[in-house]
Every structure is written in structure tokens, then in C-alpha cells.
Motif scaffolding. Structure first.
Motif, PDB file in Angstrom:
ATOM      1  N   ASP B 221      12.294  13.960  22.246  1.00  0.00           N
ATOM      2  CA  ASP B 221      12.207  15.352  21.541  1.00  0.00           C
ATOM      3  C   ASP B 221      11.145  15.969  22.552  1.00  0.00           C
ATOM      4  O   ASP B 221       9.975  15.968  22.418  1.00  0.00           O
ATOM      5  N   ASP B 223       8.814  16.261  25.418  1.00  0.00           N
ATOM      6  CA  ASP B 223       8.028  15.107  26.085  1.00  0.00           C
ATOM      7  C   ASP B 223       7.806  13.987  25.157  1.00  0.00           C
ATOM      8  O   ASP B 223       6.938  13.137  25.369  1.00  0.00           O
ATOM      9  N   ALA B 224       8.273  13.838  24.060  1.00  0.00           N
ATOM     10  CA  ALA B 224       7.910  12.882  23.109  1.00  0.00           C
ATOM     11  C   ALA B 224       8.991  12.054  22.842  1.00  0.00           C
ATOM     12  O   ALA B 224      10.365  12.335  22.577  1.00  0.00           O
ATOM     13  N   GLN B 238       4.180   0.565  20.747  1.00  0.00           N
ATOM     14  CA  GLN B 238       3.626   1.946  21.157  1.00  0.00           C
ATOM     15  C   GLN B 238       2.722   2.029  22.644  1.00  0.00           C
ATOM     16  O   GLN B 238       3.117   2.340  23.523  1.00  0.00           O
ATOM     17  N   MET B 247       2.612   7.377  29.545  1.00  0.00           N
ATOM     18  CA  MET B 247       2.530   8.301  28.676  1.00  0.00           C
ATOM     19  C   MET B 247       1.373   8.264  27.516  1.00  0.00           C
ATOM     20  O   MET B 247       0.667   7.105  27.363  1.00  0.00           O
ATOM     21  N   PRO B 248       0.975   9.384  27.251  1.00  0.00           N
ATOM     22  CA  PRO B 248      -0.053   9.338  26.122  1.00  0.00           C
ATOM     23  C   PRO B 248       0.439   8.514  24.848  1.00  0.00           C
ATOM     24  O   PRO B 248       1.603   8.701  24.466  1.00  0.00           O
ATOM     25  N   LEU B 249      -0.482   8.008  24.247  1.00  0.00           N
ATOM     26  CA  LEU B 249      -0.084   7.014  23.059  1.00  0.00           C
ATOM     27  C   LEU B 249       0.451   8.172  22.015  1.00  0.00           C
ATOM     28  O   LEU B 249       1.556   7.737  21.202  1.00  0.00           O
ATOM     29  N   SER B 250      -0.064   9.201  21.929  1.00  0.00           N
ATOM     30  CA  SER B 250       0.523  10.020  21.002  1.00  0.00           C
ATOM     31  C   SER B 250       1.959  10.436  21.132  1.00  0.00           C
ATOM     32  O   SER B 250       2.418  11.089  20.083  1.00  0.00           O
ATOM     33  N   LYS B 251       2.438  10.473  22.111  1.00  0.00           N
ATOM     34  CA  LYS B 251       3.617  10.754  22.586  1.00  0.00           C
ATOM     35  C   LYS B 251       4.857   9.905  22.318  1.00  0.00           C
ATOM     36  O   LYS B 251       5.786  10.083  22.638  1.00  0.00           O
ATOM     37  N   ARG B 253       6.200   7.519  19.700  1.00  0.00           N
ATOM     38  CA  ARG B 253       6.407   7.038  18.223  1.00  0.00           C
ATOM     39  C   ARG B 253       7.189   5.899  17.947  1.00  0.00           C
ATOM     40  O   ARG B 253       8.353   6.036  18.485  1.00  0.00           O
ATOM     41  N   GLY B 525       3.636   7.224  14.042  1.00  0.00           N
ATOM     42  CA  GLY B 525       3.692   8.593  13.989  1.00  0.00           C
ATOM     43  C   GLY B 525       2.954   9.245  12.511  1.00  0.00           C
ATOM     44  O   GLY B 525       2.206  10.097  12.527  1.00  0.00           O
TER      45      GLY B 525
END
Lengths: 770, 770
Positions: B221, B223-224, B238, B247-251, B253, B525
């Protein structure tokens, strides 16, 4: 690929200092990212089509549902014959008023409940039956194959006729209620006045008609129900569904990550939500039920048509002495606040010691009203701003000077001071930015030339009833060990940029890049409690909560750093991406090196919205200015330019701020110039323009050729820890009145009824020209 | 329909008293629901098929992927020809070692990384290419159409040959590492012994082969990235994916609400996770990639084959004097802990002052090992329990009495006391419940009769290396205004009943019915941070956290009640569903009447897992007893009955407790009697039984005809606030050894190598009978 252990902090810019753990944060002073022009964090998804709106949802094995609706404004259902429909291909379930589920009560309001499928249909579009089938086409075919016999009853669909009509929609006549308010002594006020004017105004009924249709996808997992609905408030839908179906709240999960507009019509669940849930239960399969555009015109709300009479007194020096305001508004077929908030501007906006208002809600045979962007306010503004201009003209004052003369010191409606008030600034700075005086003169000179067109310049201003937000709201932030962030919030982003602004708030406070903040929102199962997004309260409610959660994260990081550096938390401060000891400057640690963070994986911060200031009112203000060119013979009106000034506390994201201003003006153009629900008053009582072709939304050709947004930035630290106030509604309140005033300035014609379009203007022109 | 405002509290049963806000809770004393036989809260979904496992996921527009794997145990890829495959119908994307993405490094371990598609294939099943296509069949057809030319290299697939083989799998020979440990003086220990025995044992390689295959669905979705994976730990997946893809962990899920078994092989992301993500990125569509059963046999882990030699000394009175243990275990083609934890039982279980262990991991040309339910322990138990019986026989002691003689006072491996130790209780209570003495005698008498069958009775016991759980873990509980509850936890329920137990913990503490608790779990997430579910730590980690969150909710309710009743929080107590003032008994309020709760909609409680006790070890214990009937001529073995005693602290849910015991014994039967990876040692080096037909899992006909679970309930308040310890692994550790001892008791034959099946038993019988 990123470098190993990279932390996604904004480099080179010091992170603002944080109070030590346990201390309340000060309101922001200077900001780094907040207030900049930052594009939507979910812009790519929205623009590329990757964003999954509820209406895009496809679940495996999913059925499609359609609703059979009453074609008459008032009728009793005698018999529903599904014998043919139930044998049609793909049909899996049918609900009618014979189904046991039809006995469920539907609470249109606390006062009046009806059955889910009630034999007494009080408006065109009331639910009569529903079908679930393998495809949408099969569902619609089956709906069309259901035979219903009705006893058609007499109807009343005009709010001005409702009280005298022989038709009684509910037992006991068509009056819902009358609410009145007074302060001072209007009789005395009118006596003191040098000029008294009285005029009647009418605001036509508008339909919300948002881009995304109304509907949901319902699915069951054992005794747990999941609803993916296009909604402004997932928790509001959850509680309504749990109430109607008699389920525990925990077993109703409502998800609405993206949604394509609601404007108030999606603040709450609707009958379709329950119908989808029942059909899904009955079939054991997910059911998608999205209304047709036609259905949404009839059944899911409207801005009620309002008849207003305003009498006003003024002294020669411009001092207002009295307002007497009466109005009648149509709730539709169920109690729904036909005149809700209509008198607020009369009571609150301009300084006036003697005010009397009386508002009466009536039933008519149409779908119930629902809150619509700034409920009541555009209607009242339509009357009030025109009256202000008329008074100014009578006493020979400039409209701007007259309004500035009547700026109140406090909120008269609430009898307490505002935290900040930008009304004066909105008017004065708007006047200057617009070039008011020059434009007025230029228009008048243009008109003197007597050409084919006339030009006019008008304005209006407003206060919005609420807009300060407040509790309850909870937000959870997880900061991962690489410095990226997950933000969990239950509020819906209804298209206004809530997610973007919350990303900026978290980025500002945590010093991270907005693009590494992932936002989870609007899911009762997995995100935090929030009230619906509406009333221009989402930013001032959620932003302070996000900031509190971010501060909680920082305090936790400080604790870790203190442990690791062997210092006191109180001595530590954030400085760029290091945490530094103020006492011993040499002691510092980069966040990515905190061994406790690596061990824990995540730092969690919980924010709760703090209380609002006591004994003060938090409200946003606006003023709008426009220039029009009118051809009085043809009635054509061209809006040459529009300028909106808004004092909504701190500007959070300049891009979404301007977007709201331009969108609000556009919607105001619709209210003032293009939109109205046309009912066949004389004969059938049915709606004649229930589609996007005949119901005229403003298009690119109707909006002003030039629009300017002038933010009046007055951060409001008393309001909340971010200083932001609401914006989404004040941006649309004065638009209609400002246009009407400009048209008057151009033509000398007072257009007292919306909409002003070539037909209505030309007719009035012809009447006045005689 | 429920009554209006009903609160879903358990009636008639007082809710336990709660400490005042801010106080640490005492460990539970008596409980109401905990320990009862409560069926799974998600039983309906699981049994009806409504539960959506990752392998059930269908996303709109989804593609299907398949992987081409190296058919040789050791080869270099020369050329990959996709010219035909890429033109086949439905093919959307192909990845090979020519793709830029192939350069991504894959960290099989910290020590050895390879490329995602590495030309050097060190095991049968290594990834060579991958295809995404419209249907799974098209993807597999395309995989089969890819032509690969290999340089086939010499291989070594036997752990006992690895060190002497001329084949070097990595540069520098096939030894990964040797770890050794010693305490006391074994030379002296053996001198003091009256009896010294030495024996070699071999445990064959087992494959996890869980019910649900390995794989995921990846979708982007913007860059996620969202990954729906069948996993034991969403946060572990993750962090691996974020690391590999930069990638950043937040991106990233990762979602895994349901999953169908892992047993250790799904503790971490695998290459397929990355491949699915890359194919989804490349095609802009969701990609589903689930392995075939054959692939899971080759590439996603195994319990490493282990060669063990144990020398033990004992005095005539039954005092152990020394253990000398050496072993070799196969990591597979990458460093993966071939002998991980194998020596722990030798070091820790029975009291012995002089111990020496030496464990060597070697590379062989097979898929890498992975943790497998109680890593190392069943292997060591296989050796140790047989040796204990052999020693007991030599000194003329009963096996039970011999073990009871050697119960240690402390954890010898960690040199500190246990919080509670139930080893002795497991053995004594198990002996009694099983009727050990009587059964042994009856078997011996049966055998004296000289009939066609022989009967034997054997036992074994164990400690599990860990099982106390510990931080980090966070849980959020939302109590809704109607008293129903949402529980948000990031730990996966891997099929063991975690969700059920957490519902019981929340129900116990909050006094609500378990059926109104909705559990959201395993989603990076939206749910809270948790470490993977494994190591028998899920309950002792998460249950105390859930309890803390529930207590936080109660403390918040007490605050509200204090405000509303005008009393002090400290005086308030929960009593049934009222909150009552202890001082002024007349002051009370029902939770549903709290106006602040109605206003807020939700009370939120956050729980964090507290620290473990310092300087003590928290471990579960078990003993197992079984009776077998053997036909020595045919080699047939029938397990007549099995009894498991388990000391795992407090019994949380008796149903899932017993389920673990029976499942653990069943898996132990597989280890001891049916399962082994058959490699073609002599020629191709390939696996010969990579399917459910040829690889023999125990079936209903193989499991004991009677199984009994005897919980030894010793709540462990020092361990955590619930008193629970881990259970999932101790239940399977002693099974194999107990069976071997029973077979010896029946036949006098020492089966030193797994599995004991008709072929191996009959062969040994024939050898010994001569």
C-alpha cells in the motif's frame, strides 16, 4: 537499502526540549514541521487507487444486497409478495416486514423509534424489503421482482405547510418542538433603534451526496460481527449496532480506515448497516450493501429546508440594538433537529444586547434531516449577513466598518470569554488582503458605465458554535527500535487530512520524519476510543492526544537514557537525535544505542485528551470576501474571486488548511447558488432531482476563478497543548451570504432565497425591473 | 436481545478484591474461572472453518507464486533460462539470480549470510527462481518450464561423516563450532563410582511438518508492506523483513491472527516471505506464496540428527558421581545450532557433582536446522533416561527410586535455586497415579508366561531449560461502557489456546464472562509488542501482562467511582459488579452507572510484563510413565497407556492443559517410534521421504490407547503474578526415553537409536537372539 541501525530522525534540527517525566508539557512555541506545506501521508494510496475504501472491499464468498424502498412519500405497506423473487437465480436471503428480524426497533432519534421494516412508510425511500444475492445485478433484479401493495396516504412535504396541513405524519400533529431563547429586552431594543428592518429568508434543502456512497460490508466470525463501513465514527456505529442487535460492544467490530466523504451524513450507523448484518447472519456469508446514488438522496439525510424571518434594529452610529429571529425547519419524517443550531449566529456573532429567537421543527414526508457541515450556520449566515449589509446601507456605513463596530468582547451565546478571538483580525486582514475598498469602488465604477455586466463585492463573517474539541480521546504511539513510529488512533480521517496532521504532530514532537510514521486508524477492534470526526473537532481533539502520547514516548526514552547514563531523568534533554545530560554535557546517548530499547523492541506511549479550559469558550472564526460579475438580463453569475480568512488557532498543515478553505468555499457556492432538493409539492410529493445530473453540485465551472486562503494564525495555548482549533466548518459558513451581498452590490437585488441561479435571479430582476 | 444497559459481569460470584491504585497486585490466591475446563474461545471459528488462516487469505487481484528449488544437495547454478516460462499464460513476474533483487542478503544466521538466490546451492531445496502468476497452476507450470543448468558438486549429508569428508560446504571445513562445559572433576567422579557405563545413542532427524504449510500473502500500500504470514511471531517476521528489505519497521505490518502449527519452524521469516514481498512489489498486486508439503520437508527446518555418547558413574547406593557427554549435531548447510541445548538435561536434571559435556555442530548438505519443540531436550532425554535405567539395573535399584535419590536442590546448570520445583512431586505422584510398582510386577509376570507378547513399563522425567517467560510484553485492555472487553495483545496463538487462557485471565480479574471478551492478537500494526510464541513462554509472559492490564482497568474504574461517590480510592473495593466503599458500606455504585464511563465510552488499561525474580530460576518439570506390549518376533509395539505429570505452576485452563499433555506425548511417540528423515546417503544425497505418506507421523493407531494427564499444581507466585509456568515443551521431552525404557523392560533390548519401529526392533532382536 538503509544503513544498518539507521534511526529515522530528522537530522540537523534540534528536537524541542521536553519536560521531565511526569510534568505537563508546555504548549508548543516555535515548530519545525507543523504549519509547513506537507502533502498527505496517504496521498499516494488515495490517488493511485491503492487505498481500499469500504466500497472497494471484496471478501471471499461475499454476497451483494439491495434494498426495496417505498416509492411514495406516505403509505402503508399492505402486502409484500416475494414468491417470484425468492426463486430467482443467485438469491440467498430476503428480509421483509414479515421477517422476525423486522421487529427490531430503529432509533431514528431518542424520541421516535420505528421498526426496521415498518409497514407505515413516512417518506419516499423508507425500507420495505432487502435481498442478498450472488451478484449486485441479481440482488437488484430480485428487488424489482418483489411485489408490494401499498395504501397510499395523503402527504405533506413543505415545511411551511406542515403545521396547517390535515396530514398528520405521527400521532399528534406535525410539530416536533419549538425552542426559544432571549436575552435583554427586544421591545426596548427596537425602540432605541434608528433603523429597524425585517426580512424573510429561505434556505433550500441540500443533500450531502458525498463521493463515496453510503454502505458497508458485514461479516460474522462466530458470534462476532465485523462491519466495514464508510463512516465518520466507527465507535458511534459500533454502539448503535450493538444497541439495535442486542450484542456486547466488544463483539461488534467496525472498521473504516478510508472513507470518501460524509459531511455529517455518516456520523452514525443507518438501517442499511443492520440489514447487511442480518443478511450476513442469515446466509453465513459476508454481505456488501452499498446504496445507489438515488437512495442516498432520499434516505440518508439532508440539510433541512429553513424558513427564517429576521427583524433587526440599529442606531445611526452602527450600534446594533435588537435581533428578533423566528424560523421553521423540517426534520423530515422523524425528529432530527430541523432548526438545530440555526439561531446560534444570531445569538453569538455580532454584539447585540437584546436578542429573541424562536425555532420550530416540523415533520414532513421526506427522509430525516442529518447534521450537514456546520449545521444551521450557513442558513443563519444567509439571513444575518444580508441583514447586516442592508442595515449598513440604511445608516450609510461600509459593511466592513459596520461589522467591526459590532465585534463582541465575549461569547454572548455562552456568556463567557473566548480563549482567543480572531473575528476582528479575520475581517481586518481579509479586507486588506482582498483590497476591499478599492474593489468596491472599482465595481461601482464598472456598473456606472452601464455595460452588459454588473460587478459587486460582498463579504460575511462567522463564528463556529464549537470547534475546540475535547475529551474523550486516547492515542497509542509505538516507537520501534529503529526510530520508526506506529500511531494508533480511533478517529476517522474523513478526507480532511487527519492522518497527515497527526503524522506531523508526532513528527514534530518525536523529531522523526513523517514518512516513517505509520498510522492505524478507525477500527473499534484495534484502535483507541474516539468520538466521530465531525463538528470541526477532530484536529483539536486528536492532535493534543497524539502530542501527549509522543511526550509519553519521550519520557520513557528519557528514563531509559537516565538508567543507561547513570543520571537523573530531570537533567536529560533531547538534542537532535541524542539524549543529552544538561548537567554533564559529555554524557549523551543516541536513541538507537539505548540497549533497553533494543531489548524491549518498542517504546509505547499512551496519550489521553486533557480537559478543556474552564469558563472559557474555544471557537474558530472566519471572514470571506468575494467579487462577482452578473449579467442581470441572463441571470448568469461569474465569481471572479474569493478570499477566505480563518482564525483556527495554529495552522497545522498549510496544504490541508488551504484545501479546507477552498473546499468550504466550493460547498458554500453549492449552498448559495446551485443546490436544492426539488420536490413535487403539488402532486406526488416525490423528489424530482435525485441524481447527480439534475441535482446541481458546483462543478469546476461554478467555483471562483481565483481563490485565496489567508490564515490568521493565533495559536491558542489555552485551548489545548497544540494551539489548534477547528477549521472544517467555519470555512463554509459565510460563503452564501457573502455571494448574496456581492450580487446585491452588483445589481441592487436582494436574493432572499437560495439558490441564486440564472433562473431565480433573472425572475427577481424581471419582477423588480417590473 | 439483551436488556438495556446490561453489564456482562459474572453474577453471584464476588470479584476478588483489588489493591488500591498504584499498588502492586498480590499474586492470585483462589481463582474462580482459571483452572476450570473452559473450551476454546475461538473453538467455533476453528472448527467451523470460519477462522481465516493465512493460507486461507484471498485478496482481490491476488497473484500466486511458486519457487523453483535446487534438486541437488550441492550444486552451482550455471544458467537459468526463463525464455519459455516468461511467455507462458498468466505469468506476471519471475525472479532469478539474475534479478537485481537476488542480491539481497539472506541472514540464515548472524555468522553466515547468502544471497536471496545464491548460485551456490548448499542443500536440496535451496531457492533458484520464483514465479508469480494468475493461478497457482500457472505459477507451477512456469516453474517447471524454467531450465537450469547446474554444476553438481560432491556432497556430504551424514553428520558423522561431515568432519572427515573431503567435501567442504563452506570455506574452511564442515565444523561450525564446539561448545563445552564442565563442573567438578569427572576423572575423580568415575574413580569414586561403583559402576561406570558408557553407551552411544542416535536421534534421527525429525521434520516439523505442521498442519498449515509455510507461507504468506504479501501486499503493498504505497511504501507500506503488509504480510499475512503463518507465523509464531509477527514482530520477529517484521524485524527480519525490515532488515532484509531495508525498510522502517513501521512500514512492515505483519498479521497472523490464526496459524496452523509451527513447533519452532515459524519463529522467524523465511526466504519465501521476502520473495512474496518482492513479487508483489514488482507486479503491484498482492502475492500469495505458500510452499508445497515437499518444500517444507526440505527447506524450512528440522530437529537436527544427533549422535550422542554418554558415560556415567554411580555408587551402589544410587549416588551419581559423574557424567561425560559428547555429541555431534547437524546444523544443515548453514549455522543453525545443530546441538543447541542438547547438553542441558545432562547438566541440570539429576544431581551430579562432576559433569563434562562437549557438543560439536557440523555442516551437512541439507536444509538448516531450526528450533523444534524443546530443542535438544528429547534427544538428550533419549540418552539420559535410558542410561539412568541402565545404571539402576546395574545397582539393583528401582528406576523411580534411583531418580528420586538424585533430585537436585537447585538448578545445577544455572547455579541458583528454582522458584518452585515439582520434579519430586511429578515422579512420586505420577508413580502413584500410574500404579508403577504393580504395573512393573504385572508386566514381569506376564513375560514369565512366555507368550507371544512381552510387556514393559518405563518412565522418564525432565526439566525444561526455560519456561518462566519474562519481559518485554505489553497488553492493552479496553473495557466498554456495557462491561464487555477488548483485549489487544501481539502474541500469536499458535494453536495452543493462548487466546482462551488470556480471556480467562481477563475474566478472572475483571469479573466478566469470557464470552464477552474479544481478543485481537498478532498484528504488528495494531496490537502490542510481543516476542514470538515459543519456548513454552507464552502463558507465563502474556498472562501476567494481561492481568496487569486488567488491574489497570479496575484502578481506573475505582478512580471514577471515588469521584462519583465522593470517597477515597483507597477505601473502595470491587464486590460482585458493584464498587463498594469499605468505610461506608452504603456508598456503592454499579459499574454500568458510572457516568464518567458512559462519557468516555471506554476504560483503557495498559499492562507491561514485570521483571523476573532475581537470582532464581523459573522452570517447569515433568515425568511420564508408560506401559507397552511388544511382539519381539514381528517388532510390533502397542502403547497400552501413558501418563504425564506436569508441574507448570498454576493450571490456567484444564482443557488446554490436558490438550498439551496429550499432544506432547503424541509428538514424543513420533520422535521415539515413527519419524525420521531418510536421506539417500550412498548416492544422490536427496531426501527419500519428503511427503506425508513416506514420512511417518504418528496417527490415531500409533498413539497410546489410554492417556492420562495428572497436573501437579504448585502455583508459583515468585515467578509472576499469575503463578503459571510454561507447559508446551516439557510435555514432550521424556516420552521417547520412557518408551525405550518400557521396551527394554519388556524385551531386554536397548534401542539406542530412534525410531523404535518394527523393522529396527526386529533387527536388533534378531541380532541379540543371534
Amino acid at each position: 537499502m538503509k544503513k544498518e541501525n539507521e534511526v529515522y530522525y530528522t537530522k540537523d534540527i534540534p528536537v524541542p526540549e521536553t519536560p521531565a517525566a511526569g510534568k505537563e508539557p508546555d504548549p508548543w512555541g516555535e515548530t519545525r514541521i507543523i504549519g509547513e506545506r506537507v502533502p498527505r501521508v496517504d496521498g499516494y494510496e488515495r490517488v493511485s487507487g491503492a487505498a481500499v475504501y469500504p466500497s472497494d472491499v471484496i471478501l471471499p464468498n461475499m454476497l451483494h444486497a439491495a434494498i426495496l424502498r417505498c416509492p411514495h412519500p406516505h403509505a402503508m405497506v399492505r402486502k409484500v409478495d416475494i414468491s417470484k423473487a425468492k426463486q430467482m437465480p443467485g438469491v440467498r436471503a430476503i428480509l421483509t416486514n414479515d421477517s422476525p428480524e423486522a421487529d427490531l426497533m430503529w432509533p431514528y432519534s431518542d424520541e421516535a423509534k420505528t421498526r426496521l421494516f415498518d409497514p407505515h412508510c413516512r417518506f419516499e425511500g423508507e425500507t420495505v424489503a432487502a435481498v442478498a444475492a450472488d451478484t449486485p445485478y441479481q440482488a437488484w433484479d430480485a428487488v424489482h421482482a418483489i411485489k408490494v401493495s401499498y395504501d397510499v396516504k395523503n402527504h405533506v412535504v413543505d415545511e411551511q405547510e406542515a403545521l396547517t396541513s390535515s396530514v398528520s405524519i405521527h400521532d399528534g400533529g406535525n410539530k416536533v418542538k419549538t425552542q426559544s431563547h432571549s436575552r435583554g429586552d427586544t421591545r426596548k431594543g427596537f425602540q432605541e433603534a434608528d433603523v429597524v428592518l425585517e426580512e424573510s429568508y429561505h434556505a433550500a434543502c441540500e443533500i450531502h451526496t458525498p463521493m463515496e456512497l453510503h454502505g458497508c460490508v458485514a461479516s460474522w466470525d462466530g458470534d462476532a460481527l465485523t462491519i466495514r463501513e464508510s463512516t465518520q465514527g466507527v465507535y458511534a456505529v459500533q454502539s448503535r449496532v450493538a444497541e439495535v442487535l442486542g450484542m456486547p460492544l466488544s463483539k461488534v467490530r467496525v472498521i473504516g480506515h478510508y472513507m470518501g466523504g460524509g459531511f455529517g451524513s455518516k456520523l452514525q450507523a443507518d438501517k442499511y448497516t443492520i440489514i447487511a448484518a442480518l443478511l450476513a447472519k442469515k446466509t453465513g456469508r459476508p454481505v456488501k450493501l452499498f446504496l445507489s446514488r438515488e437512495e442516498t438522496y432520499l434516505a440518508v439525510g439532508n440539510r433541512p429546508p429553513t424558513k427564517m424571518t429576521l427583524k433587526a434594529g440599529v442606531k445611526k452610529d452602527g450600534t446594533l440594538t435588537a435581533f428578533d429571529f423566528t424560523c421553521t425547519g423540517a426534520s423530515g419524517a422523524y425528529p432530527a433537529g430541523g432548526t438545530a443550531l440555526v439561531d446560534w449566529l444570531i445569538r453569538d456573532l455580532y454584539k447585540c444586547p437584546n436578542v429573541k429567537t424562536e425555532c420550530t421543527d416540523v415533520y414532513i414526508n421526506t427522509g430525516p434531516a442529518r447534521p450537514f457541515r456546520a449545521p444551521g450556520h450557513p442558513q443563519a449566515s444567509w439571513a444575518l449577513e444580508q441583514m447586516m449589509d442592508a442595515l449598513a446601507e440604511k445608516i450609510g456605513m461600509d459593511p466592513v466598518a459596520f461589522r467591526l463596530k459590532n465585534i463582541p468582547e465575549i461569547s454572548q451565546g455562552r456568556e463567557r470569554p473566548y480563549t482567543t478571538t480572531g473575528l476582528k483580525e479575520c475581517i481586518t486582514q481579509g479586507t486588506e488582503a482582498f483590497g476591499w475598498e478599492k474593489a468596491r469602488k472599482a465595481a461601482e465604477e464598472h456598473n456606472k458605465k452601464g455595460g452588459r455586466t454588473r460587478r459587486g463585492v460582498g463579504m460575511g463573517s462567522c463564528v463556529w458554535f464549537v470547534g475546540g474539541g475535547g475529551p474523550p480521546s486516547t492515542v497509542v504511539i509505538k516507537l520501534f527500535s529503529d526510530g520508526s513510529v506506529n500511531l494508533n488512533m480511533g478517529a476517522s480521517d474523513i478526507g480532511t487530512g487527519t492522518k497527515t496532521i497527526m503524522a506531523l504532530v508526532a513528527a514534530e514532537e518525536l523529531g522523526v520524519k513523517p514518512e516513517v510514521i505509520q498510522i492505524e486508524n478507525a477500527d473499534t477492534g484495534t484502535t483507541q476510543y474516539a468520538t466521530p470526526s465531525g463538528g470541526s473537532k477532530t484536529v483539536p481533539t486528536e492532535a493534543p492526544t497524539v502530542r501527549s502520547a509522543a511526550i509519553a514516548v519521550k519520557q520513557e526514552l528519557l528514563k531509559m537514557a537516565a538508567e543507561e547514563l547513570g543520571t537523573d531523568v530531570a537533567d536529560l534533554r533531547f538534542d537532535a537525535d541524542d539524549i543529552v545530560s544538561a548537567k554533564e554535557g559529555s554524557k549523551k546517548i543516541n536513541i538507537k544505542d539505548l540497549s533497553e530499547l533494543k531489548k524491549r523492541g518498542v517504546v509505547m506511549g499512551v496519550g489521553h485528551r486533557g480537559p478543556n479550559p474552564e469558563n472559557k469558550s474555544v471557537n474558530p472564526f472566519a471572514a470571506q470576501f468575494c467579487e462577482v460579475e452578473v449579467n442581470p438580463r441572463t441571470g448568469e453569475i461569474k465569481i471572479l474571486r474569493f478570499l477566505g480568512t480563518n482564525e483556527s488557532g495554529r495552522v497545522m498543515d498549510r496544504l490541508t488548511f488551504d484545501g479546507q478553505v477552498f473546499g468550504g468555499i466550493t460547498m458554500g457556492v453549492g449552498f448559495g447558488m446551485t443546490e436544492w432538493r426539488v420536490l413535487d409539492h403539488g402532486q406526488t410529493g416525490k423528489m424530482l432531482n435525485k441524481n447527480w445530473h439534475d441535482y446541481k453540485l458546483p462543478t469546476a465551472l461554478d467555483v471562483p476563478m481565483e481563490m485565496t486562503s489567508v490564515p490568521i494564525e493565533m495559536p491558542d495555548p489555552e485551548a489545548n497543548n497544540t494551539g489548534a482549533k477547528g477549521l472544517g466548518e467555519p470555512v463554509t459558513i459565510p460563503t452564501g451570504g457573502a455571494i448574496a451581498n456581492a450580487v446585491y452590490h452588483a445589481t441592487g437585488i436582494r436574493m432572499t432565497d437560495t439558490p441564486i441561479n440564472p433562473v431565480t435571479l433573472n425572475r427577481k430582476y424581471a419582477e423588480e425591473e417590473g
